[in-house]
Scaffold this motif. Structure first.
Motif, PDB file in Angstrom:
ATOM      1  N   GLN A  98      20.996  -3.085  -5.068  1.00 19.45           N
ATOM      2  CA  GLN A  98      21.328  -1.662  -5.215  1.00 19.45           C
ATOM      3  C   GLN A  98      21.876  -0.956  -4.114  1.00 19.45           C
ATOM      4  O   GLN A  98      22.958  -0.032  -4.029  1.00 19.45           O
ATOM      5  CB  GLN A  98      19.823  -0.946  -5.515  1.00 19.45           C
ATOM      6  CG  GLN A  98      18.520  -1.468  -6.490  1.00 19.45           C
ATOM      7  CD  GLN A  98      17.650  -1.468  -6.905  1.00 19.45           C
ATOM      8  OE1 GLN A  98      17.061  -0.619  -5.098  1.00 19.45           O
ATOM      9  NE2 GLN A  98      16.407  -1.587  -7.934  1.00 19.45           N
TER      10      GLN A  98
ATOM     11  N   GLU B  59      16.511  -7.577  -4.317  1.00 16.36           N
ATOM     12  CA  GLU B  59      16.837  -6.510  -5.446  1.00 16.36           C
ATOM     13  C   GLU B  59      17.282  -5.544  -4.298  1.00 16.36           C
ATOM     14  O   GLU B  59      18.116  -4.713  -5.139  1.00 16.36           O
ATOM     15  CB  GLU B  59      15.432  -6.483  -6.052  1.00 16.36           C
ATOM     16  CG  GLU B  59      16.032  -5.112  -7.257  1.00 16.36           C
ATOM     17  CD  GLU B  59      14.518  -4.719  -7.867  1.00 16.36           C
ATOM     18  OE1 GLU B  59      14.187  -4.040  -8.260  1.00 16.36           O
ATOM     19  OE2 GLU B  59      13.016  -5.911  -7.615  1.00 16.36           O
TER      20      GLU B  59
ATOM     21  N   LYS C 278      11.987  -8.693  -3.727  1.00 18.65           N
ATOM     22  CA  LYS C 278      12.448  -7.429  -3.446  1.00 18.65           C
ATOM     23  C   LYS C 278      13.150  -6.935  -2.473  1.00 18.65           C
ATOM     24  O   LYS C 278      14.284  -6.104  -3.102  1.00 18.65           O
ATOM     25  CB  LYS C 278      10.709  -6.773  -3.617  1.00 18.65           C
ATOM     26  CG  LYS C 278       9.716  -6.904  -4.389  1.00 18.65           C
ATOM     27  CD  LYS C 278       8.638  -5.762  -3.938  1.00 18.65           C
ATOM     28  CE  LYS C 278       8.186  -5.977  -5.147  1.00 18.65           C
ATOM     29  NZ  LYS C 278       6.391  -4.899  -5.529  1.00 18.65           N
TER      30      LYS C 278
END
Length: 115
Positions: free
Chosen positions: A48, A44, A41
């Motif tokens: 982004q 990720e 996470k």
């Protein structure tokens, strides 16, 4: 002499034990940081942010330029500086020879609004 020796031995033991405990705690913190960084996470989110960074950079740059242009227009108002050292603003002027002229209406810009 014996007291000094005992003091040095005690200080050395404290240093060694403190360094060992400090290193163990440092290793624990480093392990936790590595676990957090390798979390999918977190990675990720990092990706982004990397993807949006150029777009956000452009927006920030445009906003900064617009703000600077707005400030510049407010600051400059009615004033001018000549190459000969002369200066003029809404309340008077100074020529290149050092002769000043002052607004004789009494209050400069906005004077008509004063009581």
């Amino acid at each position: 002499m014996r007291n000094k020796l005992m003091l040095l031995v005690g200080a050395a033991a404290g240093y060694v034990l403190g360094a060992r405990a400090g290193r163990e705690r440092y290793d624990q913190i480093a392990d936790q940081a590595n676990k957090a960084w390798s979390n999918p996470k977190v990675q990720e989110t990092v990706e982004q942010v990397k993807a949006k960074a150029p777009e956000l950079s452009q927006k920030v740059s445009e906003q900064a330029k617009a703000t600077a242009d707005g400030v510049k227009s407010k600051v400059t108002g009615h004033e001018a500086t000549g190459a000969d050292g002369s200066y003029e603003n809404a309340s008077g002027s100074l020529d290149g020879d050092g002769e000043a002229t002052v607004d004789t209406t009494g209050f400069g810009p906005g004077g008509e609004k004063l009581p």
